[in-house]
Design a protein around this motif. Structure first.
Motif, PDB file in Angstrom:
ATOM      1  N   LEU A 226       0.837  -1.208   0.000  1.00 28.64           N
ATOM      2  CA  LEU A 226       0.000   0.000   0.000  1.00 28.64           C
ATOM      3  C   LEU A 226       0.864   1.248   0.000  1.00 28.64           C
ATOM      4  N   GLY A 227       1.890   1.250   0.844  1.00 31.26           N
ATOM      5  CA  GLY A 227       2.786   2.401   0.919  1.00 31.26           C
ATOM      6  C   GLY A 227       3.563   2.614  -0.364  1.00 31.26           C
ATOM      7  N   THR A 228       4.007   1.536  -0.960  1.00 29.56           N
ATOM      8  CA  THR A 228       4.794   1.616  -2.191  1.00 29.56           C
ATOM      9  C   THR A 228       3.974   2.194  -3.335  1.00 29.56           C
ATOM     10  N   HIS A 229       2.732   1.799  -3.419  1.00 25.37           N
ATOM     11  CA  HIS A 229       1.891   2.205  -4.541  1.00 25.37           C
ATOM     12  C   HIS A 229       1.007   3.403  -4.224  1.00 25.37           C
ATOM     13  N   GLY A 230       1.077   3.900  -2.980  1.00 23.75           N
ATOM     14  CA  GLY A 230       0.334   5.085  -2.603  1.00 23.75           C
ATOM     15  C   GLY A 230      -1.171   4.906  -2.558  1.00 23.75           C
ATOM     16  N   ARG A 231      -1.636   3.705  -2.499  1.00 25.58           N
ATOM     17  CA  ARG A 231      -3.074   3.414  -2.459  1.00 25.58           C
ATOM     18  C   ARG A 231      -3.446   3.067  -1.022  1.00 25.58           C
ATOM     19  N   ARG A 232      -3.830   4.055  -0.251  1.00 21.37           N
ATOM     20  CA  ARG A 232      -4.073   3.867   1.175  1.00 21.37           C
ATOM     21  C   ARG A 232      -5.522   3.525   1.512  1.00 21.37           C
ATOM     22  N   TYR A 233      -6.393   3.415   0.519  1.00 18.84           N
ATOM     23  CA  TYR A 233      -7.814   3.214   0.807  1.00 18.84           C
ATOM     24  C   TYR A 233      -8.083   1.919   1.567  1.00 18.84           C
ATOM     25  N   ALA A 234      -7.258   0.912   1.435  1.00 15.38           N
ATOM     26  CA  ALA A 234      -7.490  -0.367   2.108  1.00 15.38           C
ATOM     27  C   ALA A 234      -6.767  -0.468   3.451  1.00 15.38           C
ATOM     28  N   GLU A 235      -6.175   0.615   3.895  1.00 14.86           N
ATOM     29  CA  GLU A 235      -5.429   0.578   5.149  1.00 14.86           C
ATOM     30  C   GLU A 235      -6.324   0.210   6.336  1.00 14.86           C
ATOM     31  N   GLY A 236      -7.561   0.707   6.345  1.00 15.31           N
ATOM     32  CA  GLY A 236      -8.495   0.347   7.413  1.00 15.31           C
ATOM     33  C   GLY A 236      -8.785  -1.144   7.430  1.00 15.31           C
ATOM     34  N   LEU A 237      -8.894  -1.736   6.248  1.00 10.09           N
ATOM     35  CA  LEU A 237      -9.111  -3.177   6.154  1.00 10.09           C
ATOM     36  C   LEU A 237      -7.922  -3.943   6.724  1.00 10.09           C
ATOM     37  N   LEU A 238      -6.718  -3.511   6.391  1.00 10.85           N
ATOM     38  CA  LEU A 238      -5.534  -4.194   6.922  1.00 10.85           C
ATOM     39  C   LEU A 238      -5.478  -4.095   8.438  1.00 10.85           C
ATOM     40  N   LEU A 239      -5.813  -2.926   8.983  1.00 12.30           N
ATOM     41  CA  LEU A 239      -5.840  -2.784  10.434  1.00 12.30           C
ATOM     42  C   LEU A 239      -6.905  -3.694  11.050  1.00 12.30           C
ATOM     43  N   LEU A 240      -8.046  -3.787  10.402  1.00 14.29           N
ATOM     44  CA  LEU A 240      -9.118  -4.647  10.882  1.00 14.29           C
ATOM     45  C   LEU A 240      -8.676  -6.115  10.884  1.00 14.29           C
ATOM     46  N   LEU A 241      -8.042  -6.535   9.821  1.00 11.54           N
ATOM     47  CA  LEU A 241      -7.555  -7.916   9.756  1.00 11.54           C
ATOM     48  C   LEU A 241      -6.480  -8.175  10.809  1.00 11.54           C
ATOM     49  N   ARG A 242      -5.597  -7.201  11.004  1.00  7.37           N
ATOM     50  CA  ARG A 242      -4.560  -7.350  12.035  1.00  7.37           C
ATOM     51  C   ARG A 242      -5.217  -7.445  13.416  1.00  7.37           C
ATOM     52  N   ALA A 243      -6.264  -6.659  13.645  1.00  2.73           N
ATOM     53  CA  ALA A 243      -6.972  -6.704  14.926  1.00  2.73           C
ATOM     54  C   ALA A 243      -7.568  -8.086  15.163  1.00  2.73           C
ATOM     55  N   ARG A 244      -8.079  -8.700  14.112  1.00  2.67           N
ATOM     56  CA  ARG A 244      -8.641 -10.051  14.258  1.00  2.67           C
ATOM     57  C   ARG A 244      -7.566 -11.071  14.602  1.00  2.67           C
ATOM     58  N   VAL A 245      -6.403 -10.940  13.980  1.00  3.07           N
ATOM     59  CA  VAL A 245      -5.289 -11.841  14.300  1.00  3.07           C
ATOM     60  C   VAL A 245      -4.899 -11.655  15.764  1.00  3.07           C
ATOM     61  N   LEU A 246      -4.787 -10.404  16.182  1.00  2.96           N
ATOM     62  CA  LEU A 246      -4.401 -10.129  17.563  1.00  2.96           C
ATOM     63  C   LEU A 246      -5.476 -10.589  18.550  1.00  2.96           C
ATOM     64  N   GLN A 247      -6.750 -10.426  18.173  1.00  2.00           N
ATOM     65  CA  GLN A 247      -7.856 -10.864  19.026  1.00  2.00           C
ATOM     66  C   GLN A 247      -7.773 -12.363  19.264  1.00  2.00           C
ATOM     67  N   ALA A 248      -7.420 -13.099  18.233  1.00  3.02           N
ATOM     68  CA  ALA A 248      -7.327 -14.552  18.359  1.00  3.02           C
ATOM     69  C   ALA A 248      -6.270 -14.967  19.376  1.00  3.02           C
ATOM     70  N   HIS A 249      -5.352 -14.054  19.656  1.00  3.64           N
ATOM     71  CA  HIS A 249      -4.290 -14.350  20.620  1.00  3.64           C
ATOM     72  C   HIS A 249      -4.459 -13.560  21.909  1.00  3.64           C
ATOM     73  N   GLY A 250      -5.676 -13.055  22.126  1.00  6.67           N
ATOM     74  CA  GLY A 250      -5.990 -12.411  23.387  1.00  6.67           C
ATOM     75  C   GLY A 250      -5.434 -11.013  23.569  1.00  6.67           C
ATOM     76  N   GLU A 251      -5.055 -10.375  22.487  1.00  3.20           N
ATOM     77  CA  GLU A 251      -4.501  -9.023  22.590  1.00  3.20           C
ATOM     78  C   GLU A 251      -5.615  -7.998  22.766  1.00  3.20           C
ATOM     79  N   PRO A 252      -5.292  -6.833  23.335  1.00  5.68           N
ATOM     80  CA  PRO A 252      -6.303  -5.800  23.534  1.00  5.68           C
ATOM     81  C   PRO A 252      -6.830  -5.218  22.223  1.00  5.68           C
ATOM     82  N   ALA A 253      -7.851  -4.396  22.341  1.00  4.26           N
ATOM     83  CA  ALA A 253      -8.607  -3.900  21.195  1.00  4.26           C
ATOM     84  C   ALA A 253      -8.016  -2.660  20.532  1.00  4.26           C
TER      85      ALA A 253
END
Length: 81
Positions: free
Chosen positions: A15-42
């Motif tokens: 995303l950073g390389t190509h300057g297309r930041r519109y999906a950044e929220g999706l990536l954060l959401l997916l990362r949050a799900r990975v972290l949630q699966a391991h008991g990490e905070p919100a």
């Protein structure tokens, strides 16, 4: 978790390389799900919500709100939205 986190890191770099930041929220959401699966905070889900709301990415914001609801202590659910 390591493979998922590495894939999300690569996607974020792309995303950073190509300057297309519109999906950044999706990536954060997916990362949050990975972290949630391991008991990490919100905190990552909260960042996903804030960024998606700021950028008018309503679908990603809605999904982040749903994930945060699932992550609240005592809500009785363990499923991700």
């Amino acid at each position: 978790m390591d493979e998922a986190a590495a894939a999300l890191d690569r996607a974020g770099s792309a995303l950073g390389t190509h300057g297309r930041r519109y999906a950044e929220g999706l990536l954060l959401l997916l990362r949050a799900r990975v972290l949630q699966a391991h008991g990490e905070p919100a905190a990552t889900a909260e960042r996903a919500l804030a960024l998606s709301t700021e950028r008018a990415a309503h679908f990603f914001a809605h999904r982040a709100k749903a994930l945060l609801t699932c992550m609240k202590p005592g809500n009785g659910t363990t499923r991700s939205p």
